[in-house]
Enzyme design. Structure first.
Site, PDB file in Angstrom:
ATOM      1  N   ASP A  53       0.811  -1.272  -0.065  1.00  0.00           N
ATOM      2  CA  ASP A  53      -0.079  -0.013   0.174  1.00  0.00           C
ATOM      3  C   ASP A  53       0.930   1.186  -0.001  1.00  0.00           C
ATOM      4  O   ASP A  53       1.694   1.575   0.869  1.00  0.00           O
ATOM      5  CB  ASP A  53      -0.812   0.102   1.223  1.00  0.00           C
ATOM      6  N   ASP A 361      29.470   3.480 -59.472  1.00  0.00           N
ATOM      7  CA  ASP A 361      28.558   4.417 -58.496  1.00  0.00           C
ATOM      8  C   ASP A 361      27.526   5.398 -59.307  1.00  0.00           C
ATOM      9  O   ASP A 361      27.360   5.096 -60.500  1.00  0.00           O
ATOM     10  CB  ASP A 361      29.588   4.956 -57.504  1.00  0.00           C
ATOM     11  N   ASP A 362      27.344   6.266 -58.519  1.00  0.00           N
ATOM     12  CA  ASP A 362      26.198   7.019 -59.020  1.00  0.00           C
ATOM     13  C   ASP A 362      26.848   7.771 -60.304  1.00  0.00           C
ATOM     14  O   ASP A 362      27.955   8.246 -60.638  1.00  0.00           O
ATOM     15  CB  ASP A 362      26.200   8.340 -57.878  1.00  0.00           C
ATOM     16  N   LYS A 471      24.760  -1.805 -55.501  1.00  0.00           N
ATOM     17  CA  LYS A 471      25.059  -1.042 -54.259  1.00  0.00           C
ATOM     18  C   LYS A 471      23.723  -0.127 -54.081  1.00  0.00           C
ATOM     19  O   LYS A 471      23.167   0.653 -55.034  1.00  0.00           O
ATOM     20  CB  LYS A 471      26.156  -0.121 -54.292  1.00  0.00           C
ATOM     21  N   ASP A 473      21.629   2.666 -52.579  1.00  0.00           N
ATOM     22  CA  ASP A 473      21.753   3.917 -51.540  1.00  0.00           C
ATOM     23  C   ASP A 473      20.408   4.769 -51.240  1.00  0.00           C
ATOM     24  O   ASP A 473      19.471   4.197 -51.953  1.00  0.00           O
ATOM     25  CB  ASP A 473      22.648   4.840 -52.387  1.00  0.00           C
ATOM     26  N   MET A 474      20.529   5.428 -50.348  1.00  0.00           N
ATOM     27  CA  MET A 474      19.336   6.283 -49.628  1.00  0.00           C
ATOM     28  C   MET A 474      19.814   7.426 -49.070  1.00  0.00           C
ATOM     29  O   MET A 474      20.517   7.505 -48.192  1.00  0.00           O
ATOM     30  CB  MET A 474      18.555   5.461 -48.872  1.00  0.00           C
ATOM     31  N   ASP A 542      30.583   7.378 -45.202  1.00  0.00           N
ATOM     32  CA  ASP A 542      31.435   8.029 -46.575  1.00  0.00           C
ATOM     33  C   ASP A 542      32.584   8.316 -45.983  1.00  0.00           C
ATOM     34  O   ASP A 542      33.371   8.780 -46.696  1.00  0.00           O
ATOM     35  CB  ASP A 542      30.565   9.308 -46.789  1.00  0.00           C
TER      36      ASP A 542
HETATM   37  C1  GLA Z   1      26.142   8.345 -51.032  1.00  0.00           C
HETATM   38  C2  GLA Z   1      27.114   7.091 -50.710  1.00  0.00           C
HETATM   39  C3  GLA Z   1      28.155   7.340 -51.377  1.00  0.00           C
HETATM   40  C4  GLA Z   1      28.047   7.596 -52.693  1.00  0.00           C
HETATM   41  C5  GLA Z   1      27.306   8.878 -53.155  1.00  0.00           C
HETATM   42  C6  GLA Z   1      26.765   9.032 -54.580  1.00  0.00           C
HETATM   43  O1  GLA Z   1      26.758   9.651 -50.220  1.00  0.00           O
HETATM   44  O2  GLA Z   1      27.309   7.073 -49.023  1.00  0.00           O
HETATM   45  O3  GLA Z   1      29.174   6.152 -51.250  1.00  0.00           O
HETATM   46  O4  GLA Z   1      27.548   6.476 -53.512  1.00  0.00           O
HETATM   47  O5  GLA Z   1      26.106   8.982 -52.470  1.00  0.00           O
HETATM   48  O6  GLA Z   1      25.766   9.866 -54.780  1.00  0.00           O
END
Ligand code: GLA
Length: 722
Positions: A53, A361-362, A471, A473-474, A542
């Protein structure tokens, strides 16, 4: 492994070889948590329950003045019935009442662990399902508990089912609740930012609530969905630690609350910030899975348990124990400025080094010559690559190399054909200018048509080109949480987005089983167990500066296995920190993960090429340790001048140590290294020192590491059982 129910005391015992988790059905039908810790006998634990209590408390009707839910350790607390701590579930019924009481109805031990609808989860183990019925709102909640024989782990999640005729509103649906006796714990968390992910922070708990969360619809750039409770005396090698990790990639919260009786409650799951869910009659809502790890051997043992758990039961078995591609990625070599010849030259320049995969890559698609445009237009940029990807892929394959390609499937640039055709596919509120983030918007993955389009457009590239590696990415987190088609249910948006994302991952990862998928989010800004379920490794950061990487990789290893971390050797001065570190140090640190390279290899001198060849050979010798070994962290550069990590094979016959001294000081103290995890009775040879000693001597007397002059110098040691 056992799930045992004592009918007399109505107590459940969930046991691994090392741990016990116990709870009972109490006299009022609530699930009363009893214990989580080191393995104990199946004694009747009711004696350990204490209620009294106490002034200013409210009590359940008809129960006298002792039974306040505020004093109970509850497996699934709700709101409105005398428990003022954070709830696990909060529901609102058709008359807008939020009062709910979840009581035991039945339980069963399942023959196989059920998957979660639309969400990744762990495999294996033995699962108990306990059904609770709400007294007032026609809901049922099924609590799932999974236990593994060999690991001190409990997995938890819940399903909410609307058994009534009218819709319910879910205000909160967390995945777990753990009530503990005392607040003599500290919280260990992993905070960070872009290019500085997962730094360790340890903080005492206090009365009130300590929360980590994300409101960005992305799990982990700023705070990983992980919290550990550490006894104040617990350190890397000893003491009690309980780790919590959510298998979820969206907005989440984990809270540790200390109340006025010094009780500690930890709850967590989908963030209820800007969240509501309409649960219509007959519908079911599943929470993501939560992982709880108990360690009586400090933070190190907790990490090794997470690593074993994720390698065995989470990460795609197709890849988890396979040697990883040794990548040359062109991003820091060329950024957007490349053509077919440059990429073929890169392939030629790494011939004979052991590097076996080119990742483009990009910048290969749409009008993507900078980061302001083109996302969504997943069509080859023939201005840049007039003959498409084929000559590059063929050149790679002819030279015995694999070919990887970068995508950012979730995104759309305003300056893109996709946006011009479908502006409504981008997440934004009509009439409100969206907040820019890397000059891109997010596709509305709450819509099936958008999800299907993304699957189709990425599949088209994968179907028409001989691609071995992706790969994924976002690079942008969410701001305007809005989707027109959701109408009044717009607060479902974040979770629906994540379900859409998982649908795409499921379709592509399973649709292309020969392709190796790597995750990425501006580096390591979405590094969570759900992403690891799809992507066996994730670009850790990165930031590839070797010194920064000692901190980033150390922090990441608190939860995630070394083989899950992509770690590249890059150029100097480093593109993020502008620091120069020795090439050998960059490689030594990158070898503590899935290693690779990210620099312009066409500029290699012959000497450089020889060094890279030797580095890859050295990595190959320790690769099995990275994939399967036990990690011991011996030194942390976040709070000292030294970083040291050791990996030991499971059979204790082979071990590798990497040490870095950050700054050189004249006449400084010596650095003595104490290896761990060896067999005390066995004899070992330390190759680099040509020393033969017993495991006990090595671990207790240690050895002195000589660095010579210079900053950011590393030393490595190979220890073999003789
Ligand atoms: C992000 C990724 C990098 C590369 C760039 C490309 O920053 O972490 O490794 O791929 O995008 O735009």
């Amino acid at each position: 492994m056992a799930i045992y129910f004592d009918k007399q005391t109505k107590t459940f015992y969930l046991e691994s070889k090392q741990s016990t988790y116990a709870f009972r059905v109490n006299e009022f039908g609530f699930l009363n948590h009893l214990y989580f810790g080191k393995k104990i006998a199946r004694d009747d634990l009711c004696y350990s329950v204490h209620v009294q209590d106490r002034g200013q408390e409210n009590f359940l009707p008809g129960c006298g003045r002792t039974h306040s839910l505020n004093q109970y350790y509850n497996e699934c607390p709700t709101i409105g019935r005398s428990d003022y701590r954070e709830s696990m579930i909060a529901l609102c019924d058709a008359r807008y009442s939020r009062v709910s009481e979840l009581k035991y109805a039945s339980h069963k031990v399942l023959s196989a662990k059920p998957e979660i609808d639309g969400m990744p989860s762990l495999r294996g183990g033995k699962t108990l399902a306990v059904t609770l019925k709400d007294e007032y709102n026609n809901s049922e909640v099924i609590l799932y508990y999974t236990v593994y024989d060999e690991l001190p782990v409990i997995l938890r999640r819940a399903e909410i089912v609307n058994k009534g005729k009218q819709a319910l509103k879910i205000d909160r649906a967390y995945s777990f609740c753990l009530d503990l006796d005392d607040n003599n714990w500290e919280a260990l968390t992993l905070h960070g930012a872009w290019a500085r992910e997962r730094f360790i922070e340890r903080t005492p708990l206090h009365h009130g609530i300590f929360t980590i969360d994300s409101k960005r619809c992305s799990s982990s750039g700023q705070l990983n969905p992980f919290m550990a409770l550490c006894r104040p005396n617990a350190d890397e090698n000893s003491g009690e630690v309980i780790g919590f990790n959510l298998v979820y990639s969206g907005s989440y919260a984990i809270k540790a609350q200390v109340n006025q009786f010094e009780y500690l409650r930890v709850v967590g799951g989908i963030n209820d910030y800007d969240f509501e869910w309409e649960l219509k009659s007959g519908e079911k809502f599943s929470t993501p899975e939560a992982v709880m790890v108990y360690s009586d051997g400090g933070i190190g043992k907790m990490s090794r348990t997470f690593h074993d758990l994720y390698r065995t039961y989470l990460i795609n078995p197709r890849y988890v124990d396979k040697p990883r591609p040794i990548v040359i990625n062109n991003w820091e070599a060329t950024y957007f400025n490349f053509d077919t010849k440059k990429l073929c030259d890169i392939i030629d320049s790494v011939k004979g080094t052991g590097i076996d995969t080119l990742v483009l890559d990009d910048g290969w698609f749409g009008e993507r010559n900078n980061d302001k445009c083109g996302l969504g237009d997943w069509f080859i940029n023939y201005n840049k690559l007039p003959d498409g990807l084929t000559p590059i892929i063929e050149h790679a394959h002819k030279n015995g190399m694999k070919f990887g390609l970068w995508f950012e499937p979730e995104m759309i640039s305003e300056n893109s054909d996709l946006y011009r055709a479908h502006p409504d596919w981008a997440i934004q509120v009509p009439g409100i200018k969206p907040c820019p983030g890397r000059d891109q918007l997010i596709l509305d993955l709450t819509r099936d048509d958008v999800v299907n389009y993304v699957i189709k457009v990425v599949s088209d590239i994968l179907d028409n080109n001989d691609i071995d590696y992706v790969k994924w990415d976002m690079n942008r987190t969410m701001t305007e949480n809005y989707s027109e088609h959701l109408g009044k249910n717009n607060k479902e948006m974040h979770h629906r987005y994540i379900l859409g994302l998982y649908k795409i991952c499921e379709a592509l990862v399973n649709g292309y089983p020969h392709i190796f998928f790597e995750g990425c989010a501006s580096g390591g800004c979405r590094f969570d167990p759900a992403m690891l379920y799809y992507f066996p490794q994730i670009w850790t950061s990165d930031d590839t500066d070797a010194y920064m990487r000692t901190m980033i990789q150390y922090g990441t290893s608190i939860v995630y296995p070394l083989s899950a971390m992509s770690c590249h050797v890059s150029d100097c001065p480093n593109h993020q920190t502008h620091r120069t570190t020795p090439l050998a140090s960059r490689a030594d640190v990158a070898h503590l993960g899935a290693t690779g390279y990210e620099l312009d290899t066409t500029k290699f001198s012959d000497d450089f090429r020889v060094q890279v060849k030797e580095q890859v050979e050295a990595y190959k010798k320790m690769e099995n340790l990275v994939l399967f070994g036990d990690l011991y962290r011996l030194g942390c550069s976040q709070n000292s001048n030294y970083f040291a990590e050791q990996i030991v094979s499971k059979d204790k016959t082979l071990s590798h140590i990497t040490v870095m001294r950050a700054l050189a000081y004249p006449n400084f103290t010596i650095y003595r290294l104490y290896p761990k995890g060896l067999d005390e009775k066995a004899t070992y040879h330390v190759e680099e020192l040509d020393l033969t000693l017993s495991g006990s001597t090595l671990m207790n007397v240690g050895f002195i590491v000589h660095f010579g002059g210079g900053d950011f110098i590393t030393r490595t040691f190979t220890i073999k059982k003789v």
